[in-house]
Design a protein around this motif. Structure first.
Motif, PDB file in Angstrom:
ATOM      1  N   PRO A 103     -19.659  70.461 -40.652  1.00 17.83           N
ATOM      2  CA  PRO A 103     -19.670  69.350 -39.687  1.00 17.83           C
ATOM      3  C   PRO A 103     -19.197  68.024 -40.284  1.00 17.83           C
ATOM      4  N   LYS A 104     -19.476  67.790 -41.556  1.00 15.57           N
ATOM      5  CA  LYS A 104     -19.034  66.546 -42.195  1.00 15.57           C
ATOM      6  C   LYS A 104     -17.500  66.504 -42.276  1.00 15.57           C
ATOM      7  N   LEU A 105     -16.917  67.618 -42.699  1.00 14.11           N
ATOM      8  CA  LEU A 105     -15.464  67.671 -42.800  1.00 14.11           C
ATOM      9  C   LEU A 105     -14.817  67.566 -41.420  1.00 14.11           C
ATOM     10  N   ALA A 106     -15.378  68.267 -40.452  1.00 11.94           N
ATOM     11  CA  ALA A 106     -14.830  68.228 -39.097  1.00 11.94           C
ATOM     12  C   ALA A 106     -14.877  66.819 -38.523  1.00 11.94           C
ATOM     13  N   ASN A 107     -15.961  66.122 -38.754  1.00 13.33           N
ATOM     14  CA  ASN A 107     -16.081  64.746 -38.239  1.00 13.33           C
ATOM     15  C   ASN A 107     -15.090  63.809 -38.928  1.00 13.33           C
ATOM     16  N   LEU A 108     -14.812  64.056 -40.211  1.00 16.51           N
ATOM     17  CA  LEU A 108     -13.819  63.241 -40.915  1.00 16.51           C
ATOM     18  C   LEU A 108     -12.434  63.468 -40.321  1.00 16.51           C
ATOM     19  N   LEU A 109     -12.090  64.735 -40.081  1.00 21.23           N
ATOM     20  CA  LEU A 109     -10.787  65.049 -39.492  1.00 21.23           C
ATOM     21  C   LEU A 109     -10.651  64.438 -38.101  1.00 21.23           C
ATOM     22  N   ARG A 110     -11.729  64.493 -37.315  1.00 19.02           N
ATOM     23  CA  ARG A 110     -11.674  63.969 -35.948  1.00 19.02           C
ATOM     24  C   ARG A 110     -11.649  62.442 -35.940  1.00 19.02           C
ATOM     25  N   SER A 111     -12.376  61.828 -36.852  1.00 20.81           N
ATOM     26  CA  SER A 111     -12.465  60.361 -36.859  1.00 20.81           C
ATOM     27  C   SER A 111     -11.166  59.709 -37.314  1.00 20.81           C
ATOM     28  N   PHE A 112     -10.429  60.379 -38.220  1.00 21.34           N
ATOM     29  CA  PHE A 112      -9.216  59.776 -38.779  1.00 21.34           C
ATOM     30  C   PHE A 112      -7.994  60.644 -38.482  1.00 21.34           C
ATOM     31  N   TYR A 113      -8.014  61.295 -37.311  1.00 26.06           N
ATOM     32  CA  TYR A 113      -6.936  62.220 -36.977  1.00 26.06           C
ATOM     33  C   TYR A 113      -5.569  61.552 -36.936  1.00 26.06           C
ATOM     34  N   ASN A 114      -5.513  60.289 -36.544  1.00 18.63           N
ATOM     35  CA  ASN A 114      -4.243  59.585 -36.424  1.00 18.63           C
ATOM     36  C   ASN A 114      -3.781  59.003 -37.755  1.00 18.63           C
TER      37      ASN A 114
END
Length: 456
Positions: free
Chosen positions: A248-259
């Motif tokens: 979940p930590k990695l997924a949230n990082l990818l989603r938060s800084f996707y752009n």
């Protein structure tokens, strides 16, 4: 005591904010992604022009809203979940061959504790329909027993991918592609986080090494240091393994800084945040990239993993039973016996800080009549790196155990290395009990011995 005061809003400010909110909502509601032509098989490419997707801001609780397309998750938590994101490619899909490799190179017992989750990140209805039929036709048994299932994210998961911020000098179409890729990965990871003890990310265009499940399990058990991620490939986002509770930590990082950043860069940030200061790469690697056509339109990638275990040795000598020793420090689990073992494809010796006087000794179980010897050293991608220089090969009919490790007592030299290779074929030598390679010069840092081939 300091009191924080909220700034007051006048009527004009309030009206402006309301107008901006309504405008943004309208844009998000009406945005859509253009469909792409593709086909699962090698036949006629079909185009679907009737798909419309609407995107709103992703919510943190949307991971449970995945739409199952084929099969379903197992009720019992397993050892490993393999996540495979896939999209329509203009020149056909590699996914089916990837699944065949995962099945062919694992046992039925292995597959009872492994789940493969395919995440279809594409809006082309024709592609999805063909993929569903292909999975249920060819892999029906593996779908029914829970080894394979396929899902997709709901339309409402994705934010608008128009008017994205341009970073790293990438063109607009590339920023859009890698931004969506981050969102795809984030959804897949969060969906799979509770299915198994470990989660591993693959791409949809790879091949697996024989026995990869047991080799992953063994490598995990051998780790003595705290880790966040283990590498089973040196290529991109292939073969990256995590503990599921970190997902979940990695997924949230990818989603938060996707752009802002590509997934490869965000991965490095994640390891720093998790205090993993070094990479743990299993050599030989277990997964190799085989796709030529990228998921990015009009892009090709002719890249392979030079450390992949599936490589075949060049000479394939007779290599009678023998014991091998070396005074060179071994890197990771890449011991000297792997260079001699012809039954383990892709295996090799990787030595650290070899010095003048260091040696490699081959002691045969029984004396042999040898007709030729070939030894290959050097890096797979750049043969001029990590190769033997200033080294000689000698043979003997006796060896000594008075020193450790045991060493050959040489009678005469067979030749010297040139450009990292030695090739002796000047006639048969009888009753050879041992061979010894001796370094006569200090090497910079590494020595890779790809193969020791002995012919009788």
């Amino acid at each position: 005591m300091l009191v924080r005061r909220w700034p007051r809003c006048n009527v004009r400010h309030w009206l402006l904010m309301t107008l901006m909110t309504l405008t943004l909502t309208w844009l998000l509601w009406n945005s859509s992604l253009r469909t792409t032509a593709c086909s699962v098989g090698s036949g006629t490419i079909m185009i679907d022009n009737n798909v419309e997707r609407r995107y709103t801001q992703a919510r943190a609780d949307m991971w449970g809203e995945a739409i199952l397309l084929v099969g379903k998750p197992r009720l019992q938590k397993g050892f490993l979940t393999i996540g495979i994101p896939t999209v329509c490619r203009e020149n056909g899909t590699y996914l089916l061959s990837t699944l065949r490799s995962l099945i062919d190179h694992s046992t039925a017992t292995d597959r009872q504790n492994v789940t493969v989750v395919i995440s279809v990140n594409d809006q082309n209805a024709t592609y999805i329909s063909e993929l569903k039929h292909a999975l249920t036709d060819e892999f029906s048994a593996h779908v029914l027993n829970g080894f394979i299932h396929m899902m997709t994210a709901p339309d409402s998961y994705y934010p608008s991918l128009d008017a994205l911020r341009t970073t790293f000098g990438d063109a607009e179409y590339r920023v859009k592609w890698r931004s969506k890729q981050n969102l795809d990965y984030a959804f897949l990871m969060n969906y799979a986080k509770d299915l198994s003890e470990y989660y591993m990310q693959l791409e949809d265009d790879v091949t697996a090494a024989e026995g990869y499940v047991q080799k992953i399990r063994s490598y995990i058990q051998q780790r003595k240091h705290t880790w966040t991620m283990l590498d089973f490939s040196v290529m991109g986002y292939i073969g990256k393994l995590y503990k599921s509770f970190d997902i979940p930590k990695l997924a949230n990082l990818l989603r938060s800084f996707y752009n802002e950043q590509p997934c490869d860069f965000l991965l490095l940030h994640f390891l720093n945040l998790m205090l993993q200061r070094k990479r743990f790469v299993r050599i030989p690697t277990l997964f190799n990239h085989v796709g030529y056509h990228s998921s990015l339109s009009n892009t090709t990638r002719n890249m392979v993993d030079v450390y992949f275990e599936g490589r075949v040795k060049k000479h394939k000598g007779d290599n009678p039973p023998a014991k091998l020793y070396t005074t060179i420090s071994t890197f990771e689990d890449n011991h000297i016996g792997l260079a001699y073992n012809k039954s383990i494809t892709g295996s090799f010796f990787w030595g650290r800080n070899p010095n003048s006087g260091d040696s490699i000794t081959v002691i045969f179980d029984e004396p042999q009549n040898i007709s030729s010897v070939a030894i290959e050293t050097g890096h797979f991608a750049d043969p001029e790196r990590d190769r033997a220089h200033g080294a000689i090969l000698e043979y003997g009919r006796r060896y000594t155990e008075l020193v450790q490790p045991p060493s050959c007592i040489p009678i005469a030299p067979l030749g010297s290395f040139a450009e990292g290779r030695l090739d002796y074929h000047n006639g048969t030598i009888s009753k050879v009990k041992c061979l010894r390679v001796t370094l006569t010069e200090k090497h910079k840092q590494w020595l890779i011995v790809k193969e020791i081939a002995v012919f009788l």
